[in-house]
Design an enzyme around this catalytic site. Structure first.
Site, PDB file in Angstrom:
ATOM      1  N   GLY A 173       0.821  -1.201   0.000  1.00  0.00           N
ATOM      2  CA  GLY A 173       0.000   0.000   0.000  1.00  0.00           C
ATOM      3  C   GLY A 173       0.860   1.259   0.000  1.00  0.00           C
ATOM      4  O   GLY A 173       1.298   1.702  -1.051  1.00  0.00           O
ATOM      5  N   SER A 185       5.445  -5.370  -2.540  1.00  0.00           N
ATOM      6  CA  SER A 185       5.147  -3.983  -2.836  1.00  0.00           C
ATOM      7  C   SER A 185       5.668  -3.064  -1.729  1.00  0.00           C
ATOM      8  O   SER A 185       6.868  -3.074  -1.453  1.00  0.00           O
ATOM      9  CB  SER A 185       3.636  -3.822  -3.067  1.00  0.00           C
ATOM     10  OG  SER A 185       3.360  -2.592  -3.676  1.00  0.00           O
ATOM     11  N   TYR A 186       4.790  -2.278  -1.070  1.00  0.00           N
ATOM     12  CA  TYR A 186       5.284  -1.414   0.002  1.00  0.00           C
ATOM     13  C   TYR A 186       5.760  -2.222   1.208  1.00  0.00           C
ATOM     14  O   TYR A 186       6.441  -1.693   2.090  1.00  0.00           O
ATOM     15  CB  TYR A 186       4.215  -0.400   0.439  1.00  0.00           C
ATOM     16  CG  TYR A 186       4.817   0.714   1.270  1.00  0.00           C
ATOM     17  CD1 TYR A 186       5.451   1.793   0.664  1.00  0.00           C
ATOM     18  CD2 TYR A 186       4.794   0.665   2.657  1.00  0.00           C
ATOM     19  CE1 TYR A 186       6.044   2.797   1.411  1.00  0.00           C
ATOM     20  CE2 TYR A 186       5.374   1.661   3.419  1.00  0.00           C
ATOM     21  CZ  TYR A 186       6.001   2.733   2.794  1.00  0.00           C
ATOM     22  OH  TYR A 186       6.594   3.714   3.548  1.00  0.00           O
ATOM     23  N   ASP A 242       6.474  -6.464 -14.217  1.00  0.00           N
ATOM     24  CA  ASP A 242       5.886  -5.424 -13.386  1.00  0.00           C
ATOM     25  C   ASP A 242       6.504  -4.075 -13.738  1.00  0.00           C
ATOM     26  O   ASP A 242       7.727  -3.932 -13.725  1.00  0.00           O
ATOM     27  CB  ASP A 242       6.148  -5.745 -11.913  1.00  0.00           C
ATOM     28  CG  ASP A 242       5.682  -4.638 -10.979  1.00  0.00           C
ATOM     29  OD1 ASP A 242       4.731  -3.919 -11.336  1.00  0.00           O
ATOM     30  OD2 ASP A 242       6.272  -4.516  -9.894  1.00  0.00           O
ATOM     31  N   HIS A 248       3.251  -7.670 -10.788  1.00  0.00           N
ATOM     32  CA  HIS A 248       3.593  -7.098  -9.493  1.00  0.00           C
ATOM     33  C   HIS A 248       3.321  -8.055  -8.337  1.00  0.00           C
ATOM     34  O   HIS A 248       4.090  -8.126  -7.385  1.00  0.00           O
ATOM     35  CB  HIS A 248       2.788  -5.808  -9.303  1.00  0.00           C
ATOM     36  CG  HIS A 248       3.157  -5.013  -8.103  1.00  0.00           C
ATOM     37  ND1 HIS A 248       4.389  -4.424  -7.946  1.00  0.00           N
ATOM     38  CD2 HIS A 248       2.460  -4.700  -6.988  1.00  0.00           C
ATOM     39  CE1 HIS A 248       4.429  -3.781  -6.789  1.00  0.00           C
ATOM     40  NE2 HIS A 248       3.273  -3.940  -6.184  1.00  0.00           N
TER      41      HIS A 248
END
Length: 494
Positions: A89, A188-189, A418, A471
């Site tokens: 996120g 991701s984050y 990605d 991703h």
């Protein structure tokens, strides 16, 4: 032949031992067992638990209720590793990993029951080989909440601190798993979440915090890491993938002097704007996948799903959704307050994918009751706008160096299609650590096919790509993901 008296004694001892083992493996909190799920018929392949761990804020004035869903290993729970999964996120629920990637179920797009999508078993669930904890973090995300919304202002360091407290309390509630090897994983984050949490866990172990977590290492998929490396990754990625011409690439390279992240040249800005225009319309989370944005295609959906307000240009490929779990829109991550998806959507178009099936399912009252989600947590959304989140931990490179120096195993993996966090940046920063190459760049295989490429470094540090994945790697390549995941956990050659 054993004497009757001796045989009775053996039976009594055996029964007592069985009772002890049963008690020891049933130490989970009362009421945490998930017995059934609306939309799924049949038996669970292993036990599931869900609920809350409540932690006090640092001033002990407020509490945070952190929600978890725990899937016991389908193989050998008592010895298989315990793995904590974190989505990114920031502000995205780890139910994303549960329902769309490597959880025990998949949605069945072709069926629905009672207005709900149905579930089927996922043959490539990571619970095949490990005990999985899916955590909604920080408070304010997913089903995690606080009665005091002021604590929804948080950041990297506070999130790591809170998640470490969660782990300590979770292992107190599930003491039978304290001795299992423990790993942290995310994407991701979570490229920030994972190393910062790993650092706090390491410090806790070294300072003698109880219970002692048997922490062995961590893995990050398509994760943000460093503003410079991540920010300079897109242009060479786009060129290497044939998305921009040689002329565009050379123009940007010359005018930006190889720095596409922090430039002060109008010529550079012009070159980058041309590249942006060339890339417009692609699915940034997987350049091979269609961009789902055609509102006129709803006629191709089953009528039952149209009634749920869904539209797509297929019969609802339920593994495509709106937010994509990514660091919002595109790396790099800048220091300070991070705009979340609800704010970004005021100025950017929805980037190609759709999460409405999960949203319908997880906001159903019967589903929420079954998984012990507190009504006070409010409506579930994949990525929330409830929090104010600050990136305040800086570059992750120093974290990786310190953790590998402490002996922890690390796997950094990237789906090579990605465009949100391109593998080119990840490959560059992993190489920048300066570790000796002990396993030179080579293909790795799954099901007798080349599944990607791998490079192993000293200090048990590994970089791996997954061919054709986007991703969220396990979403696009579930079999290959289970292969490298299970091999890495076992310490086997990938």
């Amino acid at each position: 032949m054993a004497k009757p008296g001796l045989l009775c004694l053996v039976i009594i001892v055996f029964c007592m031992l069985c009772c002890f083992i049963n008690i020891n493996t049933e130490a989970a909190p009362q009421g945490s067992l998930v017995k059934s799920l609306p939309g799924f018929t049949g038996s669970f392949p292993s036990k599931h638990h869900a609920g809350y761990v409540t932690i006090d804020d640092e001033d002990n004035q407020t509490s945070k209720n952190l929600y978890y869903y725990f899937v016991v290993s389908e193989k050998n729970p008592s010895v298989d590793p315990v793995v904590l999964w974190l989505n990114g996120g920031p502000g995205c629920s780890s139910f994303d990993g549960f329902v769309y990637e490597h959880g025990p179920f998949n949605f069945d797009a072709a069926k629905q029951e009672g207005g709900l999508p149905t579930l089927q078993l996922n043959p490539h669930s990571w619970s095949k080989v490990s005990n999985m904890i899916y955590l909604d973090s920080p408070a304010g995300v997913g089903f995690s909440y606080s009665v005091d919304a002021s604590i929804y202002e948080t950041g990297d360091l506070q999130t790591a601190f809170d998640t470490h407290l969660f782990l300590l309390k979770w292992f107190e509630q599930f003491p039978e798993f304290v001795g299992n090897e423990f790993y942290i994983a995310g994407e991701s984050y979570a490229g920030v979440y994972v190393p910062t949490l790993a650092s706090d866990v390491d410090k806790g172990i070294k300072s003698g915090v109880k219970p002692v977590i048997n922490f062995k290492g961590y893995m990050v998929g398509n994760g943000v890491c460093d503003r410079s490396f991540d920010g300079n990754a897109l242009v060479p990625f786009a060129h290497g993938m044939g998305l921009i011409s040689d002329n565009l690439y050379k123009s940007a390279e010359v005018t930006c002097k190889g720095n596409y992240n922090n430039y002060n040249s109008k010529d550079c800005e012009l070159a980058l704007s041309k590249i942006e225009k060339a890339l417009h319309g692609l699915n940034i989370y997987d350049i091979l996948e269609p961009c789902y944005h055609n509102p006129s295609a709803s006629s191709q959906l089953p009528e039952s799903f149209k009634q749920l307000g869904m539209s797509n240009n297929k019969s609802l490929s339920v593994r495509k959704r709106m937010f994509g779990r990514a660091w919002p829109y595109r790396a790099p991550v800048k220091d300070g307050l991070i705009p979340l998806w609800p704010q970004l959507m005021e100025s950017v178009r929805v980037p190609c994918i759709d999460d409405r099936v999960a949203t319908v399912w997880l906001n159903n009252k019967q589903v929420r009751k079954a998984i012990h989600a507190d009504p006070d947590s409010g409506e579930w959304s994949l990525c929330t706008g409830n929090i104010r989140y600050y990136h305040n931990a800086g570059s992750m490179i120093s974290y990786h160096k310190n953790l590998t120096a402490s002996g922890y195993r690390v796997l950094i993996y990237s789906g090579d299609h990605d465009m949100c966090v391109p593998f080119t940046g990840t490959q560059a920063w992993t190489e920048s650590l300066g570790y000796e190459i002990v396993d030179e760049w080579r293909p790795w295989t799954s099901n007798s096919q080349v599944a990607g490429y791998i490079q192993g470094y000293a200090n048990d540090f590994t970089f791996l790509t997954i061919k054709g994945a986007g991703h969220t790697v396990p979403e696009y390549k579930p079999q290959e993901s289970l292969d490298f995941y299970s091999r890495w956990l076992k310490g086997q050659t990938i």
